[in-house]
Design a protein around this motif. Structure first.
Motif, mmCIF file in Angstrom:
data_model
loop_
_atom_site.group_PDB
_atom_site.id
_atom_site.type_symbol
_atom_site.label_atom_id
_atom_site.label_comp_id
_atom_site.label_asym_id
_atom_site.label_seq_id
_atom_site.Cartn_x
_atom_site.Cartn_y
_atom_site.Cartn_z
ATOM 1 N N GLY A 384 0.841 -1.200 0.000
ATOM 2 C CA GLY A 384 0.000 0.000 0.000
ATOM 3 C C GLY A 384 0.873 1.246 0.000
ATOM 4 N N HIS A 385 1.850 1.249 0.886
ATOM 5 C CA HIS A 385 2.774 2.389 0.961
ATOM 6 C C HIS A 385 3.515 2.598 -0.358
ATOM 7 N N PHE A 386 4.114 1.528 -0.889
ATOM 8 C CA PHE A 386 4.981 1.812 -2.032
ATOM 9 C C PHE A 386 4.211 1.978 -3.334
ATOM 10 N N HIS A 387 2.947 1.553 -3.389
ATOM 11 C CA HIS A 387 2.159 1.962 -4.553
ATOM 12 C C HIS A 387 1.856 3.458 -4.485
ATOM 13 N N ALA A 388 1.774 4.000 -3.266
ATOM 14 C CA ALA A 388 1.552 5.450 -3.147
ATOM 15 C C ALA A 388 2.802 6.225 -3.550
ATOM 16 N N THR A 389 3.983 5.691 -3.248
ATOM 17 C CA THR A 389 5.191 6.432 -3.622
ATOM 18 C C THR A 389 5.555 6.192 -5.087
ATOM 19 N N VAL A 390 5.620 4.921 -5.475
ATOM 20 C CA VAL A 390 6.180 4.611 -6.793
ATOM 21 C C VAL A 390 5.140 4.739 -7.904
ATOM 22 N N VAL A 391 3.894 4.429 -7.614
ATOM 23 C CA VAL A 391 2.893 4.483 -8.674
ATOM 24 C C VAL A 391 2.229 5.849 -8.690
ATOM 25 N N LEU A 392 1.634 6.202 -7.553
ATOM 26 C CA LEU A 392 0.969 7.506 -7.477
ATOM 27 C C LEU A 392 2.002 8.630 -7.605
ATOM 28 N N GLY A 393 3.154 8.458 -6.994
ATOM 29 C CA GLY A 393 4.201 9.484 -7.075
ATOM 30 C C GLY A 393 4.943 9.419 -8.395
ATOM 31 N N THR A 394 5.808 8.415 -8.537
ATOM 32 C CA THR A 394 6.722 8.396 -9.686
ATOM 33 C C THR A 394 6.005 8.128 -11.006
ATOM 34 N N THR A 395 5.227 7.052 -11.063
ATOM 35 C CA THR A 395 4.634 6.681 -12.347
ATOM 36 C C THR A 395 3.725 7.785 -12.869
ATOM 37 N N LEU A 396 2.923 8.366 -11.989
ATOM 38 C CA LEU A 396 2.019 9.419 -12.449
ATOM 39 C C LEU A 396 2.804 10.659 -12.882
ATOM 40 N N ALA A 397 3.900 10.963 -12.173
ATOM 41 C CA ALA A 397 4.726 12.104 -12.593
ATOM 42 C C ALA A 397 5.313 11.842 -13.980
ATOM 43 N N PHE A 398 5.759 10.605 -14.212
ATOM 44 C CA PHE A 398 6.327 10.278 -15.521
ATOM 45 C C PHE A 398 5.256 10.299 -16.611
ATOM 46 N N MET A 439 -3.593 -0.212 2.950
ATOM 47 C CA MET A 439 -3.089 0.147 4.273
ATOM 48 C C MET A 439 -4.101 -0.221 5.346
ATOM 49 N N GLY A 440 -5.383 -0.026 5.034
ATOM 50 C CA GLY A 440 -6.427 -0.415 5.987
ATOM 51 C C GLY A 440 -6.375 -1.913 6.257
ATOM 52 N N ALA A 441 -6.288 -2.700 5.188
ATOM 53 C CA ALA A 441 -6.234 -4.157 5.347
ATOM 54 C C ALA A 441 -4.962 -4.560 6.092
ATOM 55 N N GLY A 442 -3.863 -3.891 5.787
ATOM 56 C CA GLY A 442 -2.597 -4.203 6.452
ATOM 57 C C GLY A 442 -2.654 -3.907 7.942
ATOM 58 N N THR A 443 -3.336 -2.826 8.295
ATOM 59 C CA THR A 443 -3.503 -2.497 9.714
ATOM 60 C C THR A 443 -4.286 -3.596 10.425
ATOM 61 N N LEU A 444 -5.152 -4.282 9.679
ATOM 62 C CA LEU A 444 -5.898 -5.404 10.255
ATOM 63 C C LEU A 444 -5.093 -6.702 10.157
ATOM 64 N N GLY A 445 -3.861 -6.624 9.713
ATOM 65 C CA GLY A 445 -2.980 -7.791 9.741
ATOM 66 C C GLY A 445 -2.944 -8.614 8.467
ATOM 67 N N VAL A 446 -3.643 -8.208 7.408
ATOM 68 C CA VAL A 446 -3.621 -8.991 6.166
ATOM 69 C C VAL A 446 -2.205 -8.982 5.597
ATOM 70 N N GLU A 447 -1.709 -10.167 5.181
ATOM 71 C CA GLU A 447 -0.330 -10.262 4.730
ATOM 72 C C GLU A 447 -0.190 -9.890 3.265
ATOM 73 N N ARG A 448 1.033 -9.490 2.904
ATOM 74 C CA ARG A 448 1.351 -9.273 1.502
ATOM 75 C C ARG A 448 1.800 -10.604 0.897
#
Lengths: 571, 182
Positions: A384-398, A439-448
């Motif tokens: 969840g975190h790195f889709h926000a940085t790399v996809v929403l941040g980097t990919t969208l900027a590119f 991130m919500g699911a992760g806070t509830l313990g769902v694994e990647r």
């Protein structure tokens, strides 16, 4: 080469392209988008499998598809595009011939060869090891070899960028210091050299291990060095997309940094401290002390976070100042309200900035806190975190930059301009909801990296709360929306580049015409440029916005400590 | 005037800071320092800290220690596979094996008692994820990690593997049962 430099000047943007550089940028950008398309197709498989209502793929295919998705998106798509950005920020922005174009083609060939070899190996089924390929889980030797070849190609690309800077200085193609955007690209390049060196240090022995020449690779050592490659490669993205933000602010608004000194210092902080963050992955590992973890995970007292918070202010701040200078001075936010929201180059860049800061940045710092990591490590919060940085941040900027480059670099008009106008919103908002749901699911313990959150085939079993399933459902819906947004991007750009109407450029190729001049000094309002703002602040709207960001940051940080305090006592 | 051109001032580093930037840098720096201080402070005042106690080990050595505990303190077995459920005395050293694709043995602990939980992998990397309490750590082959843990809620906790470890990864489930004190 220098006897016959071939340049054309884009009449609309005034940018000057060196012919070999132009073709190299095109080739790298096209390879990037093709790999993005492949990664996007794989994303469909991943999303529809983790969406519990569909649970589409069988387990073995799911893990294989997830491995491919991670490597193609996080490494191949982004680094191909970054090589194009490096050539753009050196040759094009500095009006300089590109150093050793033939070698640059060799680098491109190595990168293509490496990417293809790696993909074929994983597709063959022998190397379903995820992007991280943690030892001692073995992959086929060609898995590592593909990554090594790709990295060597990228490293050559970095040195061509550096060589071009040297030529530009030597041949005096610009006045004064290099532009801020080129400085940002230089930051990305320096981080890339560190990253690739780390990759070589770990991947070459691991390749030899897979061939049987080395008996043992220590798991903890592998993680430490691999993440100096794996995490730092994402820091290249941060530096590159911040440079792209500044570039788009300059292109769309003629924006100038609030002060060169502050923005460049912030990039220097990236160079000095950003790479310590490989520790983020090792916070709950055995064998490392808390002192080591605290120093490294915080980038030595959060100095790289400070740098990102500075860029987060100065990029929109520079836009605000440029807009206010045009007379949009009413209230705090007229400059923002009247920004060109229908221009995907701007809207994508701005959504990227907001998404990266509010979602990716805050979640990254919180989960990177030594103790809070105990409740987050390897849950689906992490992707969840790195889709926000790399996809929403980097990919969208590119993506935003690509909309600008299609007429300027590829000399084609955009097909489907209306689709292009909506694309950043669909992709950006879809991706934002997707990351928040993870991130919500992760806070509830769902694994990647997990095929079945219902544990149907397990003798012992476990039931997640219903809310976790709801979160994963929201993730599925918004993820598919983002994938459609990504597909629209690929459709528009591929059709434009290959079938779009040609933009007729009056000037053919000729010798280099003019040097790159220093920027005009800003218009001085009576009482300094702060007079166009409020409270002696040049960018009061941005400042209020920044305080709002800080309030959310503090609140979320405190909430996570409280959550941690509810967990079993550990020592 | 633009960020894609060289700075307008030759001596750009002598340009004074804008007030908005100076103020924000001050605020951001203070916040950065607060976040930095929070981690050592939590080591002093907080209750959830990893001790980072760890030892090198081998699968054989760790297996032997675990087997000794299982032989001494098994109270029953569960499932068709006859997995032992071990109830070690409070305060003791408790051993947990991570292997493809099992957490072994199952544990029964007493609420509000403290245990030294040793975990190591026999083969590949695994992720110890205790749910629903939500405690997650990385388990490596060759390293024996020791966590001193005090369960303060009773009921069943499930150990899930949250580091990808091959095709059986999603079936790798274990249990820690926490009982009220006798």
């Amino acid at each position: 080469m220098s006897s016959q430099p071939l340049f054309r000047t884009c009449p609309e943007s005034g940018l000057q392209f060196h012919k070999p550089a132009e073709w190299l940028m095109r080739a790298n950008a096209v390879a990037a988008v093709v790999l993005l398309m492949f990664g996007g197709l794989l994303a469909v498989g991943v999303t529809l499998t983790r969406w519990p209502a569909f649970h589409l793929l069988p387990a073995d295919i799911f893990y294989q598809v997830l491995t491919l998705h991670g490597i193609n998106m996080l490494i191949f798509w982004i680094i191909f595009f970054e090589i194009a950005v490096l050539y753009f920020c050196s040759s094009t922005l500095l009006r300089c011939r590109l150093a050793t174009p033939k070698l640059a083609w060799a680098a491109f060939g190595l990168m293509i060869g490496g990417a293809v070899l790696n993909n074929i190996t994983v597709l063959g089924g022998s190397s379903t090891v995820m992007m991280t390929s943690y030892v001692p889980m073995p992959a086929a030797p060609n898995f590592y070899l593909g990554l090594i070849l790709f990295a060597v190609g990228a490293l050559i690309g970095c040195f061509i960028f550096l060589g071009t800077l040297v030529i530009a200085k030597e041949e005096k193609t610009y006045e004064g210091s290099i532009p801020l955007v080129t400085f940002g690209a230089l930051t990305a390049c320096i981080i890339a050299v560190f990253t690739i060196a780390s990759g070589a240090i770990i991947l070459i022995p691991t390749w030899l291990w897979s061939l049987g020449y080395i008996a043992h690779i220590d798991a903890a050592m592998y993680r430490l060095v691999w993440w100096a490659f794996g995490h730092s490669s994402q820091q290249i993205n941060v530096a590159a997309h911040v440079a792209v933000w500044y570039a788009i602010a300059a292109i769309v608004f003629g924006a100038k940094p609030l002060s060169e000194k502050v923005s460049r210092m912030a990039f220097l902080l990236y160079i000095a401290f950003l790479q310590l963050a490989s520790a983020h992955h090792l916070l709950v590992d055995p064998g490392l002390s808390s002192e080591w973890k605290i120093f490294n995970t915080s980038y030595a007292m959060y100095l790289a976070v400070l740098a990102s918070m500075v860029h987060g202010l100065t990029v929109p701040g520079s836009i605000e100042v440029a807009q206010r200078a045009k007379g949009l001075t009413k209230g705090l936010f007229e400059w923002l309200r009247k920004a060109p929201w229908g221009n995907p180059t701007f809207s994508g860049m701005f959504i990227s900035l907001i998404g990266f800061g509010f979602i990716g940045g805050i979640s990254g710092v919180v989960m990177g806190t030594e103790q809070i990591n105990i409740i987050i490590h390897n849950t689906i919060y992490v992707p969840g975190h790195f889709h926000a940085t790399v996809v929403l941040g980097t990919t969208l900027a590119f993506m935003s930059l690509t909309y600008f480059l299609i007429p300027v670099l590829f000399r084609r008009q955009l097909v489907f301009p209306v689709l292009a106008k909506w694309q950043p919103y669909l992709f950006g908002i879809g991706m934002a909801v997707f990351t928040l749901a993870m991130m919500g699911a992760g806070t509830l313990g769902v694994e990647r990296r997990h095929w079945d959150m219902a544990f149907a085939d397990s003798a012992l079993g476990f039931d997640y709360p219903a809310s976790a399933y709801t979160m994963m459902g929201i993730m599925g819906i918004s993820g598919m929306a983002a994938i459609v947004g990504g597909a629209v991007f690929v459709l528009v750009t591929v059709l434009s580049v290959f079938f779009g109407k040609r933009v007729e450029s009056e000037s053919g190729y000729s010798l280099a015409t003019s040097r790159l001049m220093r920027a005009e000094p800003g218009i001085e309002h009576a009482g300094g440029h702060a007079a166009a703002g409020k409270w002696g602040f040049a960018a009061p709207g941005t400042f209020v916005f920044a305080l709002f960001f800080l309030a959310i940051f503090v609140a979320y940080y405190v909430v996570n400590w409280k959550y941690l305090a509810s967990v079993w006592p550990l020592s | 005037m633009s960020s894609i051109q060289p700075p307008s001032e030759i001596l750009w580093w002598k340009q004074p800071l804008d007030r908005v930037e100076g103020t924000w840098i001050g605020i951001a720096l203070v916040w950065s320092l607060i976040m930095f201080i929070m981690m050592p402070l939590w080591h002093v005042y907080g209750k959830q800290n990893l001790s980072n106690e760890a030892y090198r080990t081998t699968p054989e050595a760790f297996q032997a220690k675990t087997q000794a505990m299982v032989d001494q303190y098994t109270v029953r077995t569960e499932t068709d596979m006859q997995i032992p459920v071990v109830r070690p005395p409070p305060g003791s050293d408790v051993y947990l094996i991570a292997r493809l694709w099992q957490w072994w043995p199952l544990l029964e602990l007493e609420k509000d008692q403290t245990y030294r939980l040793h975990i190591a992998s026999m083969d590949w990397q695994h992720g110890f994820s205790l749910q629903p309490v939500n405690i997650n750590t990385q388990i490596l082959p060759g390293y024996e990690m020791v966590i001193t843990v005090t369960p303060d809620t009773s009921g069943d906790q499930t150990i899930i593997c949250n580091e990808y470890c091959g095709i059986g990864h999603h079936n790798m489930v274990g249990k820690i049962y926490v009982t009220e004190e006798n």
